[in-house]
Motif scaffolding. Sequence first.
Motif, PDB file in Angstrom:
ATOM      1  N   ASP A   1     -12.322  15.270   5.680  1.00 27.19           N
ATOM      2  CA  ASP A   1     -12.190  16.936   6.301  1.00 27.19           C
ATOM      3  C   ASP A   1     -11.423  17.691   6.579  1.00 27.19           C
ATOM      4  OD1 ASP A   1     -14.377  16.789   4.309  1.00 27.19           O
ATOM      5  OD2 ASP A   1     -16.206  15.697   5.765  1.00 27.19           O
ATOM      6  N   ASP A   2     -10.610  16.807   8.033  1.00 25.16           N
ATOM      7  CA  ASP A   2      -9.988  17.903   8.669  1.00 25.16           C
ATOM      8  C   ASP A   2      -8.982  16.362   8.926  1.00 25.16           C
ATOM      9  OD1 ASP A   2     -10.777  16.845  11.944  1.00 25.16           O
ATOM     10  OD2 ASP A   2     -11.734  15.848   9.736  1.00 25.16           O
ATOM     11  N   TYR A   3      -7.216  17.668   9.242  1.00 23.12           N
ATOM     12  CA  TYR A   3      -5.890  17.128   9.564  1.00 23.12           C
ATOM     13  C   TYR A   3      -6.176  15.570  10.382  1.00 23.12           C
ATOM     14  CZ  TYR A   3      -1.414  16.072  11.278  1.00 23.12           C
ATOM     15  OH  TYR A   3      -0.893  16.116  11.469  1.00 23.12           O
ATOM     16  N   ALA A   4      -7.064  15.762  12.235  1.00 24.80           N
ATOM     17  CA  ALA A   4      -7.488  15.019  12.859  1.00 24.80           C
ATOM     18  C   ALA A   4      -7.745  13.393  12.461  1.00 24.80           C
ATOM     19  CB  ALA A   4      -7.842  15.104  14.072  1.00 24.80           C
ATOM     20  N   SER A   5      -8.393  13.907  11.254  1.00 27.14           N
ATOM     21  CA  SER A   5      -9.209  13.060  10.578  1.00 27.14           C
ATOM     22  C   SER A   5      -8.433  11.321   9.799  1.00 27.14           C
ATOM     23  CB  SER A   5     -10.370  12.686   9.704  1.00 27.14           C
ATOM     24  OG  SER A   5     -11.357  13.253  10.584  1.00 27.14           O
ATOM     25  N   ALA A   6      -7.423  12.364   8.894  1.00 25.18           N
ATOM     26  CA  ALA A   6      -6.483  12.185   8.175  1.00 25.18           C
ATOM     27  C   ALA A   6      -5.275  11.231   9.270  1.00 25.18           C
ATOM     28  CB  ALA A   6      -5.687  13.203   7.642  1.00 25.18           C
ATOM     29  N   GLN A   7      -4.725  11.789  10.663  1.00 27.29           N
ATOM     30  CA  GLN A   7      -3.851  11.119  11.474  1.00 27.29           C
ATOM     31  C   GLN A   7      -4.276  10.649  12.470  1.00 27.29           C
ATOM     32  OE1 GLN A   7      -3.056  14.596  14.635  1.00 27.29           O
ATOM     33  NE2 GLN A   7      -0.709  13.094  14.686  1.00 27.29           N
ATOM     34  N   ARG A   8      -5.892  10.063  12.299  1.00 26.62           N
ATOM     35  CA  ARG A   8      -6.184   8.722  13.025  1.00 26.62           C
ATOM     36  C   ARG A   8      -6.163   8.039  12.024  1.00 26.62           C
ATOM     37  NH1 ARG A   8     -10.062  11.986  15.151  1.00 26.62           N
ATOM     38  NH2 ARG A   8     -11.961  11.843  13.379  1.00 26.62           N
ATOM     39  N   ALA A   9      -6.376   8.012  10.219  1.00 24.01           N
ATOM     40  CA  ALA A   9      -6.361   6.541   9.048  1.00 24.01           C
ATOM     41  C   ALA A   9      -4.892   6.855   9.357  1.00 24.01           C
ATOM     42  CB  ALA A   9      -7.043   7.639   7.872  1.00 24.01           C
ATOM     43  N   VAL A  10      -3.750   7.099   9.180  1.00 25.86           N
ATOM     44  CA  VAL A  10      -2.494   6.992   9.371  1.00 25.86           C
ATOM     45  C   VAL A  10      -1.666   6.071  10.687  1.00 25.86           C
ATOM     46  CG1 VAL A  10      -0.175   7.589   9.521  1.00 25.86           C
ATOM     47  CG2 VAL A  10      -1.947   9.410   7.731  1.00 25.86           C
ATOM     48  N   ASP A  11      -2.721   6.750  11.564  1.00 25.62           N
ATOM     49  CA  ASP A  11      -2.249   5.723  13.343  1.00 25.62           C
ATOM     50  C   ASP A  11      -3.266   4.188  12.701  1.00 25.62           C
ATOM     51  OD1 ASP A  11      -1.342   8.214  14.637  1.00 25.62           O
ATOM     52  OD2 ASP A  11      -2.708   8.149  15.089  1.00 25.62           O
ATOM     53  N   PHE A  12      -3.985   4.192  12.511  1.00 19.70           N
ATOM     54  CA  PHE A  12      -4.634   3.256  11.982  1.00 19.70           C
ATOM     55  C   PHE A  12      -3.685   2.200  10.942  1.00 19.70           C
ATOM     56  CE2 PHE A  12      -7.611  -0.281   9.189  1.00 19.70           C
ATOM     57  CZ  PHE A  12      -8.254  -1.100   9.850  1.00 19.70           C
ATOM     58  N   LEU A  13      -3.275   2.809  10.251  1.00 16.96           N
ATOM     59  CA  LEU A  13      -2.420   1.990   9.033  1.00 16.96           C
ATOM     60  C   LEU A  13      -1.346   1.608  10.135  1.00 16.96           C
ATOM     61  CD1 LEU A  13      -3.075   4.329   5.804  1.00 16.96           C
ATOM     62  CD2 LEU A  13      -3.577   1.900   6.532  1.00 16.96           C
ATOM     63  N   SER A  14      -0.894   2.446  10.522  1.00 17.59           N
ATOM     64  CA  SER A  14       0.644   2.172  11.441  1.00 17.59           C
ATOM     65  C   SER A  14       0.563   0.812  12.984  1.00 17.59           C
ATOM     66  CB  SER A  14       1.131   3.371  12.364  1.00 17.59           C
ATOM     67  OG  SER A  14       2.428   2.524  13.153  1.00 17.59           O
ATOM     68  N   ASP A  15      -0.834   1.417  13.350  1.00 14.35           N
ATOM     69  CA  ASP A  15      -1.427  -0.299  14.383  1.00 14.35           C
ATOM     70  C   ASP A  15      -1.348  -1.228  13.584  1.00 14.35           C
ATOM     71  OD1 ASP A  15      -1.415   1.462  16.169  1.00 14.35           O
ATOM     72  OD2 ASP A  15      -3.504   1.662  15.855  1.00 14.35           O
ATOM     73  N   ASN A  16      -2.084  -1.577  11.921  1.00 14.86           N
ATOM     74  CA  ASN A  16      -2.132  -2.733  11.230  1.00 14.86           C
ATOM     75  C   ASN A  16      -0.499  -2.954  10.410  1.00 14.86           C
ATOM     76  OD1 ASN A  16      -4.421  -3.359  11.805  1.00 14.86           O
ATOM     77  ND2 ASN A  16      -5.373  -2.265  11.425  1.00 14.86           N
ATOM     78  N   ASN A  17       0.573  -2.635  10.666  1.00 10.79           N
ATOM     79  CA  ASN A  17       2.392  -2.935  10.402  1.00 10.79           C
ATOM     80  C   ASN A  17       1.815  -2.290   8.734  1.00 10.79           C
ATOM     81  OD1 ASN A  17       2.669  -3.696  12.305  1.00 10.79           O
ATOM     82  ND2 ASN A  17       1.750  -6.204  12.095  1.00 10.79           N
ATOM     83  N   PHE A  18       1.813  -1.277   8.384  1.00  8.58           N
ATOM     84  CA  PHE A  18       1.462  -0.615   6.923  1.00  8.58           C
ATOM     85  C   PHE A  18       3.052  -0.495   7.163  1.00  8.58           C
ATOM     86  CE2 PHE A  18       0.574   1.976   3.682  1.00  8.58           C
ATOM     87  CZ  PHE A  18       0.506   1.919   2.454  1.00  8.58           C
ATOM     88  N   PRO A  19       3.302  -0.224   6.052  1.00  6.18           N
ATOM     89  CA  PRO A  19       4.856   1.164   5.973  1.00  6.18           C
ATOM     90  C   PRO A  19       4.563   2.414   6.179  1.00  6.18           C
ATOM     91  CG  PRO A  19       4.475  -0.070   4.032  1.00  6.18           C
ATOM     92  CD  PRO A  19       3.780  -0.702   4.907  1.00  6.18           C
ATOM     93  N   VAL A  20       4.055   2.763   6.770  1.00 11.51           N
ATOM     94  CA  VAL A  20       3.390   4.933   6.855  1.00 11.51           C
ATOM     95  C   VAL A  20       4.978   5.554   6.357  1.00 11.51           C
ATOM     96  CG1 VAL A  20       1.204   4.038   8.398  1.00 11.51           C
ATOM     97  CG2 VAL A  20       3.959   4.625   8.789  1.00 11.51           C
ATOM     98  N   ASP A  21       5.959   4.980   5.654  1.00 14.98           N
ATOM     99  CA  ASP A  21       6.560   6.506   5.248  1.00 14.98           C
ATOM    100  C   ASP A  21       6.709   6.710   4.202  1.00 14.98           C
ATOM    101  OD1 ASP A  21       7.154   3.689   4.751  1.00 14.98           O
ATOM    102  OD2 ASP A  21       9.781   3.730   4.792  1.00 14.98           O
TER     103      ASP A  21
END
Length: 107
Positions: A24-44
Motif C-alpha cells: 500500500d505504501d513505498y515504505a512497506s515495499a522498501q522494507r520488503a526489498v531490504d529483507f530480500l537483500s539481507d537474505n542474499n537475494f539479487p535485488v538488482d
Amino acid sequence: MRDDSIAEGRTGTPQATVAVASYDDYASAQRAVDFLSDNNFPVDRVRIVGSDLRLVEQVHGRLTTGRAALAGAGTGAWFGLLIGILLGAFAVGAWWRVLLFAVIAGA
C-alpha cells in the motif's frame, strides 16, 4: 500474478516481468526489498513500481505581479552588472557610466 509487459534483461533479450507482491505504501515495499537483500537475494533485478503518484509541494507565499516584477528587475540588474563590467573594462574614460547604464538598462 504475471504481468503482460516485457522488460529487457542484462543480455538485451526481452524477459517477462512477474509481480510477486503488492504494498500500500513505498515504505512497506522498501522494507520488503531490504529483507530480500539481507537474505542474499539479487535485488538488482527487483523493481518497485508506483501507481497513483502524487506530488506534495510546500507553499511559501503568494507570487503577486509586483513581486514577480521586482524579481525580474533584480535578475536583469545582475545581468546588466555583468555586461557593464565586461564593457566597462574596454571603456576609455568614465567606465562607471557604462556600468551604471548597463545596470539600469538590465533592470
